[in-house]
Design an enzyme around this catalytic site. Structure first.
Site, PDB file in Angstrom:
ATOM      1  CD  GLU A 182       0.621  15.354  -6.376  1.00 36.92           C
ATOM      2  OE1 GLU A 182      -0.161  14.555  -6.920  1.00 36.92           O
ATOM      3  OE2 GLU A 182       1.062  15.250  -5.116  1.00 36.92           O
TER       4      GLU A 182
ATOM      5  CB  THR B 255       7.431   2.041  -3.441  1.00 40.05           C
ATOM      6  OG1 THR B 255       7.678   3.499  -3.127  1.00 40.05           O
ATOM      7  CG2 THR B 255       8.345   1.676  -4.581  1.00 40.05           C
TER       8      THR B 255
ATOM      9  CG  ASN C  44      -0.752  10.086   4.116  1.00 40.36           C
ATOM     10  OD1 ASN C  44      -1.423  10.246   3.121  1.00 40.36           O
ATOM     11  ND2 ASN C  44       0.782  10.448   4.038  1.00 40.36           N
TER      12      ASN C  44
ATOM     13  CD  GLU D 177       7.536   6.310   4.218  1.00 44.25           C
ATOM     14  OE1 GLU D 177       7.061   5.291   3.346  1.00 44.25           O
ATOM     15  OE2 GLU D 177       7.328   7.440   4.231  1.00 44.25           O
TER      16      GLU D 177
ATOM     17  CD  GLU E  11       4.121  12.239  -2.691  1.00 45.16           C
ATOM     18  OE1 GLU E  11       4.710  11.390  -1.871  1.00 45.16           O
ATOM     19  OE2 GLU E  11       3.510  13.387  -2.086  1.00 45.16           O
TER      20      GLU E  11
ATOM     21  N   GLY F 112       2.590   1.726  -6.570  1.00 44.91           N
ATOM     22  CA  GLY F 112       3.137   2.388  -7.576  1.00 44.91           C
ATOM     23  C   GLY F 112       3.698   1.361  -8.509  1.00 44.91           C
TER      24      GLY F 112
ATOM     25  NE  ARG G  41       1.749  18.865   8.342  1.00 45.16           N
ATOM     26  CZ  ARG G  41       1.954  18.980   7.174  1.00 45.16           C
ATOM     27  NH1 ARG G  41       3.153  18.741   6.681  1.00 45.16           N
ATOM     28  NH2 ARG G  41       0.858  19.111   6.503  1.00 45.16           N
TER      29      ARG G  41
ATOM     30  N   GLY H 214       0.870   6.932  -2.777  1.00 44.51           N
ATOM     31  CA  GLY H 214       0.727   5.633  -2.013  1.00 44.51           C
ATOM     32  C   GLY H 214       2.037   5.098  -1.841  1.00 44.51           C
TER      33      GLY H 214
ATOM     34  CB  CYS I 280       5.294  10.350   2.271  1.00 45.45           C
ATOM     35  SG  CYS I 280       4.595  11.506   1.595  1.00 45.45           S
TER      36      CYS I 280
HETATM   37  P1  ADP Z   1      -0.874   3.031   2.073  1.00 42.38           P
HETATM   38  O1  ADP Z   1       0.147   1.916   2.370  1.00 42.38           O
HETATM   39  O2  ADP Z   1      -0.611   4.417   2.432  1.00 42.38           O
HETATM   40  O3  ADP Z   1      -2.350   2.619   2.352  1.00 42.38           O
HETATM   41  P2  ADP Z   1      -1.318   1.864  -0.629  1.00 42.38           P
HETATM   42  O4  ADP Z   1      -0.430   2.146  -1.697  1.00 42.38           O
HETATM   43  O5  ADP Z   1      -1.862   0.653  -0.207  1.00 42.38           O
HETATM   44  O6  ADP Z   1      -0.867   2.821   0.401  1.00 42.38           O
HETATM   45  O7  ADP Z   1      -2.681   2.650  -0.945  1.00 42.38           O
HETATM   46  C1  ADP Z   1      -2.892   4.206  -1.613  1.00 42.38           C
HETATM   47  C2  ADP Z   1      -4.135   4.190  -2.510  1.00 42.38           C
HETATM   48  O8  ADP Z   1      -4.031   3.136  -3.620  1.00 42.38           O
HETATM   49  C3  ADP Z   1      -5.478   3.820  -1.581  1.00 42.38           C
HETATM   50  O9  ADP Z   1      -6.633   4.700  -2.438  1.00 42.38           O
HETATM   51  C4  ADP Z   1      -5.426   2.352  -1.958  1.00 42.38           C
HETATM   52  O10 ADP Z   1      -6.925   1.905  -1.941  1.00 42.38           O
HETATM   53  C5  ADP Z   1      -5.103   2.403  -3.466  1.00 42.38           C
HETATM   54  N1  ADP Z   1      -4.660   1.213  -4.172  1.00 42.38           N
HETATM   55  C6  ADP Z   1      -3.955   0.033  -3.462  1.00 42.38           C
HETATM   56  N2  ADP Z   1      -3.962  -0.841  -4.243  1.00 42.38           N
HETATM   57  C7  ADP Z   1      -4.432  -0.515  -5.600  1.00 42.38           C
HETATM   58  C8  ADP Z   1      -4.054  -1.159  -6.867  1.00 42.38           C
HETATM   59  N3  ADP Z   1      -3.795  -2.307  -7.110  1.00 42.38           N
HETATM   60  N4  ADP Z   1      -4.756  -0.452  -7.780  1.00 42.38           N
HETATM   61  C9  ADP Z   1      -4.984   0.899  -7.642  1.00 42.38           C
HETATM   62  N5  ADP Z   1      -4.975   1.608  -6.499  1.00 42.38           N
HETATM   63  C10 ADP Z   1      -4.848   0.700  -5.365  1.00 42.38           C
END
Ligand code: ADP
Length: 483
Positions: free
Chosen positions: A464, A235, A156, A387, A255, A238, A283, A233, A289
């Site tokens: 950050e 939750t 994003n 969200e 984050e 995360g 935006r 990215g 987020c």
């Molecule tokens: P969004 O829903 O914003 O795409 P994600 O959490 O899926 O958010 O992705 C955010 C970032 O994390 C991207 O670069 C994605 O490729 C990466 N990502 C997704 N799954 C994993 C994982 N299991 N381990 C590390 N990075 C990941």
């Protein structure tokens, strides 16, 4: 296919060189405004990710650390390169993300601001001796680089999110292995192209890996040579990173998602609140987020506020961001579009009314979602619980201050929140009561390089921006000297 002097290579970058992508695996990058493939980018193997980590390790200097002046120069050079190439980086960003060109180019300025801020405050990371002499010793506190950092960013803000992490990592002297989202790798390649040409960093200080998140994420989580991950990215991912790094007790900066309340009291300046909501909510097409996700309006002013909002929303233009001054571009992909549509449909089925926008059955077949306002939202609806990440404004009513603080906090998330009131004491009470890392009072503004930003609760760990962000990639080490 996209052409750019900043996209001569579409491969990873390891040890100061573009990789040669010997195995030939690639993935497609789309322009969401046209649905067309604009590039095919190298999808990297686990061996390549491990090579990137090894190269980062070789650039880490502990016994003879990079000086503050050296690190400041890296930051200044990246800042200057971004500013000088703002138009082209913004154009690439616009084509792979879809946000309007002026927003995309504004994001490049925003990114440059993080390198600028860290360059100006890097002195804070210098060692200092504490004034007291406890235990008959002279105590010096050093800020050591934590080591090779894995930086994982979402689509994003393709340049903004990496700027927040990379500026602080470089300020600390940490090499990094960077993984952009697969929707938007081109902006990251452009950044690496600029760093390759315009900075004098040692080989291995910055490494780019792209491709399957599962492969790259696994290598970063499992390597003992990566003591820290900074991730922005969902939750869901995360949580997975917390679990996958628990064994090694890695440091995590996360984050994660938000579910921002935007509260409008009856004493607020309604025009200012409506203007700020429009700027905040739309935006990036609503795909940030910090976008307001639940709008709580005092029952006395709800109708008046709804009318002001509808008048503004009905004037907004939606289209391909590259062709001039549209307000909203396409959503990133079909899954993102379907989620917004589901939220509108669910709200209408459960009794909300459409104040502006289209009914789900009137929507087209592209990724351009019209800005939409619904009234009469309650906590049983998806748009209240999740969200939305799109251009939907869901309005709910409230009566009392206590009730709206409780409703605002009625979410697992705690990233951004906003309150509009002309009563200063009330604003202070509400901000203190809202468990969110950011609470705008009479402003819909989000983060800035000069201030710490991050989440409470399930919205994350760490900050950050600001001095707090500058300290994320260092570990304090005390050296008490006895004699
Ligand atoms: P969004 O829903 O914003 O795409 P994600 O959490 O899926 O958010 O992705 C955010 C970032 O994390 C991207 O670069 C994605 O490729 C990466 N990502 C997704 N799954 C994993 C994982 N299991 N381990 C590390 N990075 C990941």
């Amino acid at each position: 296919m996209i052409e750019s002097p900043l996209l001569e290579k579409l491969t990873g970058y390891i040890g100061g060189r573009w990789t040669d992508n010997e195995h030939g695996n690639t993935f497609d990058v789309y322009n969401p405004a046209t649905g067309k493939v604009i590039a095919q980018v190298a999808s990297m193997s686990e061996d390549e990710v491990n090579a990137a980590i090894a190269s980062g390790k070789s650039a880490l200097r502990l016994t003879s650390p990079y000086s503050i002046e050296t690190r400041r120069k890296w930051l200044e050079d990246i800042r200057d390169a971004l500013k000088a190439n703002k138009e082209e980086v913004g154009r690439i960003l616009c084509m792979e993300h879809g946000k309007p060109l002026h927003e995309a180019q504004g994001e490049v300025d925003y990114a440059a601001g993080f390198f600028d801020y860290c360059s100006k405050h890097i002195q804070a990371l210098d060692a200092h001796t504490i004034p007291e002499k406890p235990k008959d010793c002279t105590w010096t506190v050093h800020y050591r680089p934590i080591g090779v950092a894995g930086l994982i960013t979402p689509w994003n803000f393709p340049i903004g999110m990496i700027a927040k992490k990379l500026s602080a990592a470089l300020a600390a002297g940490c090499p990094s292995v960077i993984k952009p989202a697969s929707e938007t790798p081109l902006t990251m390649i452009a950044l690496f192209s600029l760093m390759d040409k315009h900075t004098d960093m040692p080989d291995g200080m910055v490494n780019l890996v792209m491709g399957k998140a599962s492969v790259i994420g696994k290598a970063l989580c499992e390597s003992p040579d990566v003591p820290m991950l900074s991730f922005t990215g969902s939750t869901e991912v995360g949580r997975k990173l917390i679990v996958d790094t628990a064994e090694q007790v890695k440091k995590l900066a996360l984050e994660l998602g938000g579910n921002a309340p935007f509260i409008v009291f009856d004493d607020a300046d309604l025009d200012a609140a409506a203007d700020n909501l429009i700027a905040n909510k739309f935006r990036g097409g609503g795909q940030t987020c910090v976008c307001a996700n639940r709008i709580f309006v005092h029952e006395k002013v709800a109708d008046a506020f709804g009318e002001k909002l509808a008048a503004r929303v009905n004037k907004m233009t939606v289209g391909d961001g590259i062709n001039g001054d549209v307000d909203i571009g396409p959503l990133i992909n079909q899954a993102g579009y379907d989620k917004v549509k589901r939220h509108v449909q669910d709200a209408l089925e459960k009794g909300a009314t459409l104040v502006a926008g289209k009914k789900p059955e009137e929507l087209g077949n592209d990724l351009f979602f019209p800005p939409t306002v619904v009234h009469g939202v309650n906590r049983d609806m998806c748009c209240y619980q999740e969200e939305t990440f799109g251009p939907l404004v869901p309005m709910a009513l409230f009566r009392t201050e206590e009730e709206v603080i409780e409703a605002g906090n009625d979410t697992e998330f705690g990233l951004a929140s906003y309150v509009f009131t002309n009563d200063a004491e009330r604003a202070q009470r509400v901000a203190a009561g809202l468990r969110f890392g950011h609470c705008g009072w009479n402003t819909g503004t989000g983060p800035t390089p000069e201030a710490p930003f991050g989440g409470m609760k399930a919205s994350g760990i760490g900050r950050e921006g600001g001095l707090e962000g500058l300290f994320e990639f260092v570990e304090a080490q005390t050296v008490p000297r006895g004699f």
